[in-house]
Scaffold this motif. Structure first.
Motif, short mmCIF file in Angstrom:
data_model
loop_
_atom_site.label_atom_id
_atom_site.label_comp_id
_atom_site.label_asym_id
_atom_site.label_seq_id
_atom_site.Cartn_x
_atom_site.Cartn_y
_atom_site.Cartn_z
N GLU A 190 22.67 -3.50 36.43
CA GLU A 190 24.79 -3.36 35.83
C GLU A 190 25.06 -1.58 35.64
O GLU A 190 24.45 -0.47 35.96
N THR A 191 26.26 -1.20 36.90
CA THR A 191 26.82 -0.11 36.28
C THR A 191 28.28 -0.61 36.30
O THR A 191 28.83 -1.55 36.43
N SER A 192 28.91 0.14 35.57
CA SER A 192 30.25 0.68 35.38
C SER A 192 31.47 0.21 36.50
O SER A 192 32.21 0.10 36.52
N HIS A 193 30.59 1.37 38.03
CA HIS A 193 31.61 0.84 38.92
C HIS A 193 31.37 -0.48 38.99
O HIS A 193 32.73 -1.48 39.60
N SER A 195 31.04 -2.97 37.68
CA SER A 195 32.18 -3.55 36.33
C SER A 195 33.57 -4.02 36.85
O SER A 195 34.19 -4.57 36.62
N SER A 196 33.97 -2.82 37.61
CA SER A 196 35.25 -2.34 38.00
C SER A 196 36.02 -3.08 38.62
O SER A 196 37.00 -3.52 38.61
N ARG A 200 29.95 -8.96 36.50
CA ARG A 200 29.41 -9.78 34.56
C ARG A 200 27.73 -9.46 35.00
O ARG A 200 26.95 -9.77 36.20
#
Length: 230
Positions: A190-193, A195-196, A200
């Motif tokens: 999981e990474t915020s990049h 996710s953006s 999921r």
């Protein structure tokens, strides 16, 4: 070659992977085409530093992107239209891998060694590994590489030498895979990049169950050519 054997694997069951570090399952083996296909068919991937034993992972939860869920902002869509980029596929696989393994600001070393480049190059030659490349003025400025089995794509790494190049590569990949009826893009951790971009997390059990269906659908061997509109 039969890609996947659901009832046989050289690896332990993924449920036996450690929780700390998350997903560490086994060490040893080799990076032959046979070992790598066996691993990917069961939701396992290699990740280790040069000089270390080969380590195999299956984290829980798993980050995935459903091709239809790819998120394209208005600014990214405008850059895709007006940035002067050219998309190529499977034309510079080793170059993409080495670019993904190049030193990055704030990072120490890389796990993409020449041994990994050679191993995935063999997967590429066998029609399972792929690169999506973004070119500008004749220069390779971004891209990603991964592995496809059946209707499942496993993303491995991406890079950008100009803003948004790796995002454009991921968008174009997702659009094509949706047309080809691929079910998932594995993003591993999981990474915020990611996710953006619409990715999921899934519990590992759900990921492996869906994976078992997708890898046994008809395989589309490489080299690939994309046919979705820009």
């Amino acid at each position: 070659m039969s890609e996947c054997h659901p009832d046989f694997s050289v690896f332990p069951p993924v449920e036996s992977a450690l929780t700390e570090p998350n997903g560490l399952l086994a060490q040893g083996g080799d990076l032959s085409v046979e070992w790598l296909l066996d691993a990917y068919c069961h939701g396992i991937f290699p990740w280790f530093n040069p000089g270390e034993p080969i380590l195999w992972w299956s984290p829980d939860p798993r980050m995935v992107l459903l091709p239809a869920d790819i998120r394209v902002t208005r600014s990214l869509a405008k850059r895709m239209r007006n940035g002067g980029f050219e998309l190529r596929v499977d034309s510079a696989f080793a170059d993409v891998m080495r670019a993904c393994g190049a030193p990055r600001e704030g990072a120490a070393g890389t796990w993409i060694s020449e041994a990994m480049v050679a191993a995935y190059g063999r997967l590429f030659d066998a029609g399972y590994a792929h690169s999506v490349e973004i070119w500008h003025d004749g220069q390779l400025v971004g891209g990603l590489y991964g592995v496809a089995i059946g209707r499942m794509f496993y993303g491995e790494s991406m890079f950008s030498r100009v803003p948004d190049a790796s995002k454009i590569a991921l968008v174009r990949l997702a659009q094509q895979l949706q047309q080809w009826e691929f079910g998932m893009i594995d993003c591993q951790m999981e990474t915020s990049h990611l996710s953006s971009m619409g990715a999921r997390t899934l519990p590992r059990a759900a990921f492996v169950a869906r994976l078992a269906e997708l890898v046994n659908l008809p395989h589309r061997p490489g080299p690939w050519t994309f046919d979705v509109p820009d």
